[in-house]
Design a protein around this motif. Structure first.
Motif, mmCIF file in Angstrom:
data_model
loop_
_atom_site.group_PDB
_atom_site.id
_atom_site.type_symbol
_atom_site.label_atom_id
_atom_site.label_comp_id
_atom_site.label_asym_id
_atom_site.label_seq_id
_atom_site.Cartn_x
_atom_site.Cartn_y
_atom_site.Cartn_z
ATOM 1 N N PHE A 38 76.758 72.207 38.311
ATOM 2 C CA PHE A 38 78.039 72.088 37.631
ATOM 3 C C PHE A 38 78.742 73.442 37.594
ATOM 4 N N PRO A 39 80.074 73.502 37.670
ATOM 5 C CA PRO A 39 81.017 72.374 37.540
ATOM 6 C C PRO A 39 81.325 71.653 38.861
ATOM 7 N N GLU A 40 81.001 72.290 40.029
ATOM 8 C CA GLU A 40 81.381 71.680 41.305
ATOM 9 C C GLU A 40 80.681 70.341 41.559
ATOM 10 N N ALA A 41 79.515 70.142 40.938
ATOM 11 C CA ALA A 41 78.771 68.901 41.151
ATOM 12 C C ALA A 41 79.584 67.668 40.780
ATOM 13 N N ARG A 42 80.568 67.851 39.910
ATOM 14 C CA ARG A 42 81.377 66.706 39.479
ATOM 15 C C ARG A 42 82.138 66.083 40.651
ATOM 16 N N ILE A 43 82.406 66.854 41.709
ATOM 17 C CA ILE A 43 83.258 66.373 42.806
ATOM 18 C C ILE A 43 82.555 65.275 43.612
ATOM 19 N N PRO A 44 81.361 65.517 44.181
ATOM 20 C CA PRO A 44 80.696 64.416 44.892
ATOM 21 C C PRO A 44 80.326 63.258 43.969
ATOM 22 N N LEU A 45 80.047 63.556 42.697
ATOM 23 C CA LEU A 45 79.728 62.481 41.757
ATOM 24 C C LEU A 45 80.929 61.565 41.544
ATOM 25 N N ALA A 46 82.106 62.165 41.393
ATOM 26 C CA ALA A 46 83.313 61.361 41.172
ATOM 27 C C ALA A 46 83.609 60.473 42.374
ATOM 28 N N ARG A 82 81.430 61.922 30.072
ATOM 29 C CA ARG A 82 80.610 62.222 28.894
ATOM 30 C C ARG A 82 79.225 62.718 29.300
ATOM 31 N N LEU A 83 78.688 62.140 30.358
ATOM 32 C CA LEU A 83 77.376 62.583 30.841
ATOM 33 C C LEU A 83 77.455 63.977 31.438
ATOM 34 N N ILE A 84 78.556 64.284 32.131
ATOM 35 C CA ILE A 84 78.744 65.630 32.686
ATOM 36 C C ILE A 84 78.869 66.652 31.568
ATOM 37 N N GLU A 85 79.620 66.306 30.525
ATOM 38 C CA GLU A 85 79.762 67.216 29.387
ATOM 39 C C GLU A 85 78.410 67.508 28.742
ATOM 40 N N ALA A 86 77.517 66.526 28.780
ATOM 41 C CA ALA A 86 76.175 66.721 28.227
ATOM 42 C C ALA A 86 75.261 67.448 29.216
ATOM 43 N N GLY A 87 75.733 67.659 30.446
ATOM 44 C CA GLY A 87 74.935 68.360 31.442
ATOM 45 C C GLY A 87 73.749 67.568 31.949
ATOM 46 N N ASP A 88 73.828 66.232 31.836
ATOM 47 C CA ASP A 88 72.665 65.398 32.155
ATOM 48 C C ASP A 88 72.731 64.875 33.592
ATOM 49 N N LEU A 89 72.591 65.790 34.546
ATOM 50 C CA LEU A 89 72.681 65.421 35.960
ATOM 51 C C LEU A 89 71.549 64.482 36.363
#
Length: 428
Positions: free
Chosen positions: A311-319, A266-273
């Motif tokens: 984003f969108p690649e930032a999601r990988i290290p975050l996950a 949900r935070l990724i969808e909001a773009g709130d890195l």
């Protein structure tokens, strides 16, 4: 005038118009005291983008009715600074607001220094960099250093409302109707950056046609589009994003990896890195701590990777890191111990440093009993020797209470218990 960006037009013209930074400009605080004394000193204002560094500098000069010139340390040449100095000689004093002051080269610096020394120029440097790392010591030593903090949502909302009622510099003459949820989203999505919020508002107003009633309606959908960031929710209470952030952190703390990934999504969808990064790093040190001490550095590395990738690649290290944080053993013993020590200090439970621990690296120290009878731990077999370290008044305090969470803290617990046992055997 109207061709200038809205954020530029809405810059404060007096210290009383500054929004936020109460720790510097409110009654009795240091910059306010300068203005009251009508004595503006050289300073460096540093902090994140959009916190109002340049705007504050301009407002301070205008508050004292001192001529102000604004230059950029990168794009403006030494010749431009020479012109400012000549103007200062004619008027008696000029405030030089210098953006990107950390990029000031040696030639420009050498030229400015004598004029700053004579107070012909009152330098107000502005930078997003840490001045202790980036500003040349020759400049830094001649300036007060003031950190500006990110603005809160309430600060941003105050600025937006002021803009909508300002008929001269703002949008007061426009038939704008800003929906409450759109206001909340502009304030939230700006992430403490006033410029970003006003840029988004200006785009929303200029790109939205009037309806049949002649009004420009700024809805949540319009605000989302103009800020290029989705809202957490269409709730009107404005608390939804805080609830998601809270759910994210508490899910990691509670070792529920599925819930943590849900809230991360949900935070990724909001773009709130920015908020994701802050909560992950806090969790790594607050909730995991000594149970897995590498979690902190790895969280920082993941955040740096995410910021570089975007984003969108930032999601990988975050996950990867959120899964690790969620499933890591948990321990808050280190910061809890520190909080107890801080509580004692703040309640006057302190005392004098024992004489044998005091600095003895100066002539006459031993005559005063400084450092006498100090036992150097490395001279002992186990690298530890029983001697008093805490002040007499709290010499038996025991702040740290280790847990069995994770192998690392289990090892620390064994060492701690062994030392405590040896202390007891030595003393009794």
């Amino acid at each position: 005038m109207k061709q200038q960006p809205l954020a530029f037009r809405m810059r404060p013209g007096h210290i009383n118009d500054i929004i936020g930074q109460e720790h510097l400009v409110s009654e009795g605080k240091i910059i306010n005291r300068m203005i009251q004394a009508e004595r503006l000193s050289p300073m460096i204002l540093f902090g994140p983008p959009g916190t109002g560094k340049t705007s504050m500098a301009y407002a301070l000069a205008k508050s004292l009715d001192i001529p102000v010139k604004m230059l950029n340390a990168v794009t403006d040449k030494k010749k431009d600074m020479e012109i400012v100095v000549e103007e200062a000689k004619m008027s008696g004093q000029v405030v030089l607001v210098l953006d990107e002051v950390h990029r000031l080269d040696k030639a420009k610096q050498d030229f400015l220094l004598p004029h700053i020394e004579r107070n012909l120029l009152t330098l107000i440097g502005c930078t997003t960099s840490n001045p202790y790392h980036s500003i040349n010591p020759a400049i830094r030593s001649r300036c007060h250093l003031f950190e500006l903090h990110p603005l809160t949502m309430e600060h941003i909302k105050t600025a937006i409302k002021r803009t909508l009622t300002d008929n001269v510099n703002g949008l007061g003459s426009e038939p704008v109707e800003l929906m409450e949820e759109a206001l909340e989203h502009l304030a939230f999505a700006a992430n403490g950056d006033m410029r970003s919020a006003l840029n988004g508002l200006e785009l929303a107003v200029s790109s939205t046609p009037q309806n049949d009633e002649g009004k420009i309606i700024i809805s949540l959908d319009v605000a989302e589009e103009c800020m290029q960031k989705k809202s957490f929710s269409h709730d009107k209470d404005g608390d939804a994003h805080y609830d998601v952030l809270s759910g994210f952190q508490k899910s990691i703390r509670g070792s529920d990896v599925n819930a943590a990934l849900h809230y991360l999504s949900r935070l990724i969808e909001a773009g709130d890195l920015d908020s994701i990064a802050r909560r992950m790093i806090v969790c790594a040190y607050e909730d995991i701590g000594l149970a897995n001490p590498q979690a902190g550095p790895r969280a920082v590395s993941a955040v740096q990777a995410a910021e570089r990738l975007g984003f969108p690649e930032a999601r990988i290290p975050l996950a990867v890191t959120v899964v690790e944080l969620s499933l890591s053993p948990k321990s808050n013993t280190a910061y809890k111990a520190l909080d107890q020590a801080l509580d004692d200090i703040r309640n006057g439970k302190s005392g004098d440093v024992p004489a044998h621990l005091k600095d003895s690296h100066y002539q006459g120290a031993h005559k005063m009993g400084r450092g006498v009878n100090y036992k150097y731990p490395h001279n002992y077999e186990n690298g530890w020797v029983d001697q008093q370290y805490l002040p007499d008044t709290i010499k038996n305090k025991d702040y740290y209470k280790p847990k069995n969470s994770g192998k690392f803290e289990q090892q620390l617990k064994q060492v701690h218990e062994k030392i405590q046992s040896e202390k007891n055997n030595t003393r009794f």
